[in-house]
Structures are given as structure tokens and as C-alpha cells.
Design a protein around this motif. Structure first.
Motif, PDB file in Angstrom:
ATOM      1  N   LEU A 218      42.763  32.452  57.635  1.00 41.71           N
ATOM      2  CA  LEU A 218      43.728  31.842  56.729  1.00 41.71           C
ATOM      3  C   LEU A 218      44.682  32.892  56.194  1.00 41.71           C
ATOM      4  O   LEU A 218      44.271  34.011  55.859  1.00 41.71           O
ATOM      5  N   SER A 219      45.934  32.516  56.095  1.00 41.95           N
ATOM      6  CA  SER A 219      46.925  33.415  55.511  1.00 41.95           C
ATOM      7  C   SER A 219      47.871  32.599  54.649  1.00 41.95           C
ATOM      8  O   SER A 219      48.020  31.388  54.835  1.00 41.95           O
ATOM      9  N   VAL A 220      48.504  33.289  53.694  1.00 41.20           N
ATOM     10  CA  VAL A 220      49.434  32.636  52.790  1.00 41.20           C
ATOM     11  C   VAL A 220      50.825  32.687  53.372  1.00 41.20           C
ATOM     12  O   VAL A 220      51.363  33.782  53.647  1.00 41.20           O
ATOM     13  N   GLY A 221      51.421  31.511  53.603  1.00 40.07           N
ATOM     14  CA  GLY A 221      52.785  31.464  54.105  1.00 40.07           C
ATOM     15  C   GLY A 221      53.783  31.654  52.988  1.00 40.07           C
ATOM     16  O   GLY A 221      54.584  32.580  52.992  1.00 40.07           O
ATOM     17  N   HIS A 222      53.728  30.778  52.009  1.00 44.77           N
ATOM     18  CA  HIS A 222      54.630  30.843  50.866  1.00 44.77           C
ATOM     19  C   HIS A 222      53.883  30.397  49.618  1.00 44.77           C
ATOM     20  O   HIS A 222      52.959  29.571  49.689  1.00 44.77           O
ATOM     21  N   THR A 223      54.263  30.929  48.465  1.00 47.07           N
ATOM     22  CA  THR A 223      53.781  30.443  47.167  1.00 47.07           C
ATOM     23  C   THR A 223      54.985  30.291  46.257  1.00 47.07           C
ATOM     24  O   THR A 223      55.982  31.009  46.399  1.00 47.07           O
ATOM     25  N   ASN A 224      54.895  29.340  45.316  1.00 49.30           N
ATOM     26  CA  ASN A 224      56.001  29.217  44.365  1.00 49.30           C
ATOM     27  C   ASN A 224      55.764  30.113  43.163  1.00 49.30           C
ATOM     28  O   ASN A 224      54.713  30.761  43.032  1.00 49.30           O
ATOM     29  N   ARG A 225      56.729  30.118  42.254  1.00 49.75           N
ATOM     30  CA  ARG A 225      56.657  31.029  41.120  1.00 49.75           C
ATOM     31  C   ARG A 225      55.464  30.689  40.208  1.00 49.75           C
ATOM     32  O   ARG A 225      54.818  31.570  39.670  1.00 49.75           O
ATOM     33  N   ARG A 226      55.182  29.416  40.050  1.00 50.11           N
ATOM     34  CA  ARG A 226      54.063  29.016  39.188  1.00 50.11           C
ATOM     35  C   ARG A 226      52.727  29.505  39.760  1.00 50.11           C
ATOM     36  O   ARG A 226      51.842  29.938  39.021  1.00 50.11           O
ATOM     37  N   PHE A 227      52.603  29.440  41.078  1.00 52.16           N
ATOM     38  CA  PHE A 227      51.367  29.916  41.706  1.00 52.16           C
ATOM     39  C   PHE A 227      51.241  31.433  41.536  1.00 52.16           C
ATOM     40  O   PHE A 227      50.157  31.958  41.247  1.00 52.16           O
ATOM     41  N   ALA A 228      52.357  32.130  41.715  1.00 49.95           N
ATOM     42  CA  ALA A 228      52.338  33.588  41.569  1.00 49.95           C
ATOM     43  C   ALA A 228      51.986  33.988  40.137  1.00 49.95           C
ATOM     44  O   ALA A 228      51.251  34.956  39.906  1.00 49.95           O
ATOM     45  N   THR A 229      52.475  33.210  39.173  1.00 46.63           N
ATOM     46  CA  THR A 229      52.168  33.502  37.769  1.00 46.63           C
ATOM     47  C   THR A 229      50.677  33.321  37.498  1.00 46.63           C
ATOM     48  O   THR A 229      50.050  34.135  36.798  1.00 46.63           O
ATOM     49  N   LEU A 230      50.093  32.241  38.052  1.00 48.56           N
ATOM     50  CA  LEU A 230      48.654  32.023  37.898  1.00 48.56           C
ATOM     51  C   LEU A 230      47.866  33.171  38.510  1.00 48.56           C
ATOM     52  O   LEU A 230      46.900  33.663  37.921  1.00 48.56           O
ATOM     53  N   ASP A 231      48.277  33.593  39.688  1.00 48.09           N
ATOM     54  CA  ASP A 231      47.565  34.674  40.378  1.00 48.09           C
ATOM     55  C   ASP A 231      47.615  35.963  39.564  1.00 48.09           C
ATOM     56  O   ASP A 231      46.639  36.712  39.486  1.00 48.09           O
ATOM     57  N   ALA A 232      48.791  36.213  38.946  1.00 46.40           N
ATOM     58  CA  ALA A 232      48.958  37.459  38.210  1.00 46.40           C
ATOM     59  C   ALA A 232      48.200  37.459  36.880  1.00 46.40           C
ATOM     60  O   ALA A 232      47.885  38.539  36.360  1.00 46.40           O
ATOM     61  N   SER A 233      47.934  36.274  36.346  1.00 46.93           N
ATOM     62  CA  SER A 233      47.311  36.207  35.021  1.00 46.93           C
ATOM     63  C   SER A 233      45.848  35.804  35.092  1.00 46.93           C
ATOM     64  O   SER A 233      45.309  35.273  34.129  1.00 46.93           O
ATOM     65  N   ARG A 234      45.200  36.009  36.225  1.00 47.20           N
ATOM     66  CA  ARG A 234      43.794  35.616  36.349  1.00 47.20           C
ATOM     67  C   ARG A 234      42.920  36.454  35.420  1.00 47.20           C
ATOM     68  O   ARG A 234      43.215  37.620  35.160  1.00 47.20           O
ATOM     69  N   PRO A 235      41.817  35.864  34.912  1.00 49.20           N
ATOM     70  CA  PRO A 235      40.934  36.597  33.990  1.00 49.20           C
ATOM     71  C   PRO A 235      40.235  37.762  34.679  1.00 49.20           C
ATOM     72  O   PRO A 235      40.132  37.820  35.911  1.00 49.20           O
ATOM     73  N   ALA A 236      39.755  38.692  33.842  1.00 49.26           N
ATOM     74  CA  ALA A 236      39.085  39.884  34.388  1.00 49.26           C
ATOM     75  C   ALA A 236      37.839  39.527  35.182  1.00 49.26           C
ATOM     76  O   ALA A 236      37.422  40.263  36.075  1.00 49.26           O
ATOM     77  N   SER A 237      37.236  38.366  34.865  1.00 46.93           N
ATOM     78  CA  SER A 237      36.021  37.956  35.572  1.00 46.93           C
ATOM     79  C   SER A 237      36.318  37.428  36.968  1.00 46.93           C
ATOM     80  O   SER A 237      35.400  37.113  37.721  1.00 46.93           O
ATOM     81  N   ALA A 238      37.607  37.294  37.344  1.00 45.98           N
ATOM     82  CA  ALA A 238      37.987  36.811  38.685  1.00 45.98           C
ATOM     83  C   ALA A 238      39.081  37.710  39.242  1.00 45.98           C
ATOM     84  O   ALA A 238      40.266  37.379  39.202  1.00 45.98           O
ATOM     85  N   PRO A 239      38.740  38.896  39.770  1.00 48.62           N
ATOM     86  CA  PRO A 239      39.746  39.892  40.165  1.00 48.62           C
ATOM     87  C   PRO A 239      40.487  39.578  41.457  1.00 48.62           C
ATOM     88  O   PRO A 239      41.615  40.015  41.645  1.00 48.62           O
ATOM     89  N   MET A 240      39.891  38.825  42.380  1.00 49.93           N
ATOM     90  CA  MET A 240      40.548  38.587  43.672  1.00 49.93           C
ATOM     91  C   MET A 240      41.615  37.507  43.554  1.00 49.93           C
ATOM     92  O   MET A 240      41.615  36.729  42.616  1.00 49.93           O
ATOM     93  N   PRO A 241      42.577  37.439  44.530  1.00 47.56           N
ATOM     94  CA  PRO A 241      43.583  36.375  44.512  1.00 47.56           C
ATOM     95  C   PRO A 241      42.940  34.989  44.574  1.00 47.56           C
ATOM     96  O   PRO A 241      41.806  34.837  45.030  1.00 47.56           O
TER      97      PRO A 241
END
Length: 571
Positions: free
Chosen positions: A49-72
Motif C-alpha cells: 500500500l502507498s499513499v497517492g494523495h492526501t488533503n490538507r485536513r488529513f495532513a493536519t491530522l497526521d501532523a498532530s497525532r498524540p505521542a502515544s501514536a508516533p507512526m503515520p
């Protein structure tokens, strides 16, 4: 015809780099236009599996994930497992709830994996969308916490307590527990005397004291207005439960100051052992309530017995069927003779309720009368008995063509006397059937007289105005004061069968009967001995001065026609 803004290469020709760039830009613009987080995912020929495209909202969620969930996000184990599940069944949309992070700081999403059309010569694709439901879940959790806790004490309420018992029972780890219910005996008096604020203070104080008696692993809840539940861990076996109950009673009994008063709280405690019966948590609480009911009567800590629930269900069934029997007229009266001992002459009958159930057979009055009293059916049952007895007496008069020299005794329950207009009902029944009041005797137990002396006095005076006689039934088994016998208009005392039966072999019983007869003679009242079963008893009672006798020596309770034939045979 209008030309497309962005020409798309046909399947036959290889897209140019400029065309691919245009396609990518259009895809990104579509994803960015979505109001929710979205990512386009591609599965290659090797199943990677690979990521083709993500929108800005998805990228924001990925960037603000809690410390208990470090992976994308797309690498989190739950998302990967769901994507594999989706691509194994292509074409079907997959929806699920997903928590990102731990229970405390994590966020909650509604996730959806949707299929996308496969491009010519391209790989399988899907669209992953995430709707953030964290605020909604937290609000629901807060609301549930409020619904499961008592607002005054902050303790779990009955629903939460039953769920805690359910969890213990479902665990099946062999650890023994007990459910204790603690009921405050005098709380209503404090509430009525000092007001609701003082009552709340008592509840809070009791809650604090109960907490002080608990050990690690025990659960305390407020399951009712003045009732607390404890899920007790039995570290040392079943003996822990009564020991904890005694500890609770001791702690609550210690006085505390309330306004200018010193208050000590007495309590009744009922216990049910978890594991005695395979039931739900709510049923375990009800089991403890059965034992609590007994504890209120006995004043002791009571432990639930497995058969009590079945007994309660039987009583509920009996109540339903008794209500139907009263409505449908399935009950009948039997008439037991009352004999003048000195003249050996029949003077009247006592009307006794009888019930023959279609499937259960004959049901003893000692079984269905208490059910009628508890269920509030005793008023219609009592009215029916009075009306039927007087109707029978009127029928005998009609058949004889004159007033027959017989009286009729009818029992009136203490509950009926308290809830019904007994004098008014009797007056109406006498008028309906044309019976003079002097031919009717109302039998009351001592408890009916003691429970509410003022109301009883007024009722008896109204009955005397109707010329109706009053007999005190089961005399000697209750707790009546002798002053009632002197003050109230009671005509007769009925000596309970427990003193009469076996009297000839027991000197103490003879002494009791003799004392009752002497008392009745001194107060100018007649007497009737119940349970006369032999000629020797009949003769002895007559010699002692007893006025009347009633029992199987003369006859068992008879149907109406058989009772009339019995009278005619003795004329």
C-alpha cells in the motif's frame, strides 16, 4: 461543443509528463475540496500500500497525532488491518470506528474506506476518509458518567452498580463477591422533622462513613433514596460478608451532630452472594433486596437464599391469577358452623374464602390472603366476601319463607379496615339484601385494632350504630392492650386454635384458656373457641364457661347448600 479544460489522454496514447501533472493537480483539488480528512491509497502488484494523495485536513491530522501514536495514520495497525480486509473484497465500502491513541488522550474517528474506479492499466485504489468524532464521544462519555452517578454523593447509582456486578460475574476468575444492601431505618423521620437539606447532609455523612469501612476492590453505590449498595470482595471467604455488615452497623451507629441534634443511624442490611445463582447484576441486586426485606422485619443481617427469587415470582403469578379470579368470580365462600356449647345449638356460620385454581388445585387461604393484602386486592376481596355471605343469608330466608335464626360472621382484614369505608360498605350490603345488622358479626384481628386505634374506634362505633356485632379474632396471639377490650365496643373474643388444640394434654394451654374466659366474663363479652375437634374438648370448654365452639368436631367448612342442610338437620 465546448472543449474540456484539461484534455485527458486516451488509453491508446501514453500521457505526457504535463498531462500527469495536470491529473495530479485535479485530484488534489478534488481532495482539498472535501470537508473531511481524506487520502487516496494505491495497492501495487505485490500488495503493498502507498499513499497517492492526501488533503490538507488529513495532513493536519497526521501532523498532530498524540505521542502515544508516533507512526503515520495509514501505518497504524488497525488502519492497515482494515485496508487489507477491504482489498480482499474489492468493491465493498467498509465503515468502522477508530480510536487514534490511548483511552485518555486519544481521538475518535468514524473511518470509511471507499472503492475508486481503476484507471486503465493502473492499480487498485481506494479513498480513506476520517470524520473526527472526539467531541461527540467525549460528550457522550460525560453524559453517561452523569447518568451512572448520583448527583448528591458522586457515588455510582443503581445502574452503574448492577453493571459492576455484571462485570464481576462475567470475569469468572473464581474470586468470590457479595452484594450488600444497606437501608437507613429512620431516614424518613429525619427528613420529615428537619427538612430536605438535613436529609442530604445525613446521606453525605453516611456515604463517607461507608467508604471508610471498605477495602481495596470494594464498590460503593447509592442505589436508592436512603439505600446503598456494596459490592464486597470476599478475601477470606463468605464469612467476610456478615463481618463487613457488623462493621457497617457499628460505624453508622456512632452519633454525629446534625444542627442541634445528635443523630445515630440504624440500618438494615441484606446480603446476596455472587455465584449462588447464575443471574444478571440487576437480579443480584434484587436478591439482596429480598434479604433486606427480611432484615427490616427481624432486625438481623439476613443472607439471601436461592429459593427466594422463585418464591417471589410465584407470588407475583399468584397475584395476577387472584386478580383475574376476583374479576371473573372464580372464588367461593365456605361456611363453618358456630355452636352454642351450653345448649348444643347451631347459632350461625363463619364465611371463609376458598379458591380452587384450574391448574394448581385448592389454594390455601393462608397463601392467597397475604398476597391479596400485599397487592391491594384485599379490599375487593373483602367486599365480595361480605356481599356473598349476606346474599347467602338472604337466600336462606327466602327459601324458609321467614327470617332464619342464624347469624353470619365475616372477616375484615386490618388493611381493608385502613383503606376502605368498611361501615359504609356494610350498611349498603345490609340494605341491599334486607338483613338486619344484629345478624352480622365482623371479625377483626388484634393487629387491625392496634395498628390505628383511633380509626378503628370510629369504625367500630359506626358498626354499633348499625347494630352489627364485633368479634376479636385469634385472641391471645397479638399484642393488644387490655385497655382496648374495656374501651372499644367489642362483643366477643375468639380464642385462637393454637390454645385450644391439644389443650387437654397441656396444663399451660388450659390455664391460658381459663384466663381468657375469666377476662371475657369480667368484661361482659362472649367467647368462641376455634379448633374444637373432639367431644371431650367441646364438653371441657362448656364446663369452663366458653360460650361457643367452632371446629371440625361439628363440621368442616361447607358449601352454601350443604350448610343450610346441616342447619335443617339440627333443628
Amino acid at each position: 461543443m465546448r472543449a474540456p479544460l484539461h484534455p485527458v489522454p486516451s488509453a491508446a496514447e501514453e500521457p505526457t509528463a504535463e498531462a500527469w501533472e495536470t491529473i495530479a493537480r485535479v485530484r488534489q483539488s478534488y481532495l482539498d475540496a472535501l470537508p473531511i480528512a481524506a487520502a487516496l491509497l494505491i495497492e501495487d502488484e505485490q500488495g503493498q500500500l502507498s499513499v497517492g494523495h492526501t488533503n490538507r485536513r488529513f495532513a493536519t491530522l497526521d501532523a498532530s497525532r498524540p505521542a502515544s501514536a508516533p507512526m503515520p495514520i495509514v501505518e497504524s495497525p488497525e488502519i492497515v488491518r482494515r485496508l487489507i480486509e477491504f482489498f480482499a473484497r474489492p468493491g465493498e465500502e467498509l465503515r468502522f470506528d477508530w480510536r487514534d491513541g490511548d483511552q485518555v488522550s486519544g481521538r475518535h474517528f468514524q473511518a470509511c474506506i471507499s472503492p475508486l474506479a481503476q484507471m486503465p492499466g493502473g492499480n487498485a485504489r481506494c479513498l480513506l476518509t476520517l470524520v473526527d468524532r472526539t467531541v461527540e464521544v467525549q460528550n457522550a462519555r460525560s453524559l453517561r458518567a452523569e447518568l451512572l452517578h448520583d448527583s448528591l454523593t458522586g457515588l455510582p447509582n443503581r445502574t452503574a452498580f448492577a453493571e459492576a456486578v455484571d462485570e464481576v460475574m462475567a470475569a469468572g476468575d473464581g474470586t468470590r463477591h457479595a452484594v450488600l444492601l444497606v437501608d437507613l431505618s429512620r431516614f424518613s423521620r429525619i427528613n420529615e422533622s428537619l427538612g430536605g437539606v438535613a436529609g442530604d447532609e445525613v446521606i453525605i455523612t453516611v456515604a463517607r462513613r461507608l467508604i471508610s469501612t471498605l477495602r481495596a476492590g470494594d464498590v460503593l453505590a447509592r442505589v436508592g433514596g436512603d439505600e446503598f449498595g456494596i459490592l464486597l470482595r470476599l478475601a477470606n471467604g463468605p464469612d467476610d460478608a456478615p463481618a463487613a455488615a457488623r462493621r457497617i452497623q457499628s460505624v453508622l451507629a456512632a452519633p454525629f451532630r446534625l444542627a442541634r441534634f445528635e443523630v445515630g443511624i440504624e440500618c438494615a442490611i441484606g446480603v446476596a452472594m455472587v455465584g449462588d445463582e447464575q443471574t444478571s447484576g440487576e437480579e443480584m441486586v434484587r436478591n439482596a433486596q429480598f434479604s433486606l426485606k427480611r432484615a427490616k422485619s427481624t432486625g438481623r443481617v439476613e443472607v439471601h437464599h436461592p429459593g427466594e427469587a422463585a418464591c417471589a415470582r410465584y407470588k407475583l403469578d399468584l397475584e395476577t391469577e387472584l386478580r383475574r379470579a376476583i374479576d371473573q368470580g372464580d372464588l367461593r365462600l365456605a361456611y363453618q358452623p358456630i355452636v352454642d356449647l351450653a345448649a348444643n345449638r347451631l347459632t350461625g356460620f363463619e364465611a371463609l374464602a376458598r379458591w380452587t385454581h384450574a391448574t394448581r388445585g385448592v389454594i390455601d387461604p393462608g397463601e392467597f390472603i397475604p398476597v391479596a393484602e400485599e397487592a391491594g386486592l384485599i379490599v375487593p376481596l373483602g367486599r365480595w366476601a361480605l356481599d356473598s355471605a349476606l346474599a347467602t343469608l338472604a337466600k336462606w330466608d327466602a327459601l324458609a319463607g321467614a327470617t332464619v335464626p342464624l347469624t353470619m360472621n365475616v372477616n375484615v382484614s386490618a388493611i381493608q379496615l385502613a383503606r376502605d369505608d368498611v361501615p359504609g360498605v356494610i350498611a349498603a350490603a345490609l340494605a341491599t339484601h334486607g338483613i338486619d345488622g344484629s345478624r352480622l358479626t365482623i371479625e377483626l384481628t388484634e393487629s387491625a385494632i392496634v395498628q390505628d386505634p383511633e380509626r378503628t374506634t370510629k369504625a367500630l362505633q359506626a358498626l354499633k350504630a348499625l347494630n352489627v356485632k364485633v368479634a376479636m379474632d385469634d385472641f391471645g396471639t397479638g399484642y393488644s392492650s387490655l385497655s382496648y377490650l374495656r374501651r372499644l365496643p367489642i362483643d366477643s373474643l375468639k380464642i385462637d386454635r393454637s390454645f385450644v388444640s391439644g389443650m387437654l394434654q397441656d396444663r399451660d394451654k388450659v390455664a391460658i384458656v381459663r384466663a381468657v374466659l375469666s377476662l371475657a366474663d369480667a368484661l361482659g363479652k362472649t367467647t368462641t373457641a376455634e379448633g374444637v375437634e373432639t367431644i371431650e374438648l367441646s364438653q371441657t370448654l362448656a364446663a369452663l364457661g366458653c360460650s361457643h365452639g367452632q371446629g371440625y368436631f361439628y363440621a368442616a367448612p361447607l358449601a352454601a347448600d350443604a350448610a343450610r342442610e346441616y342447619w335443617q338437620a339440627r333443628i
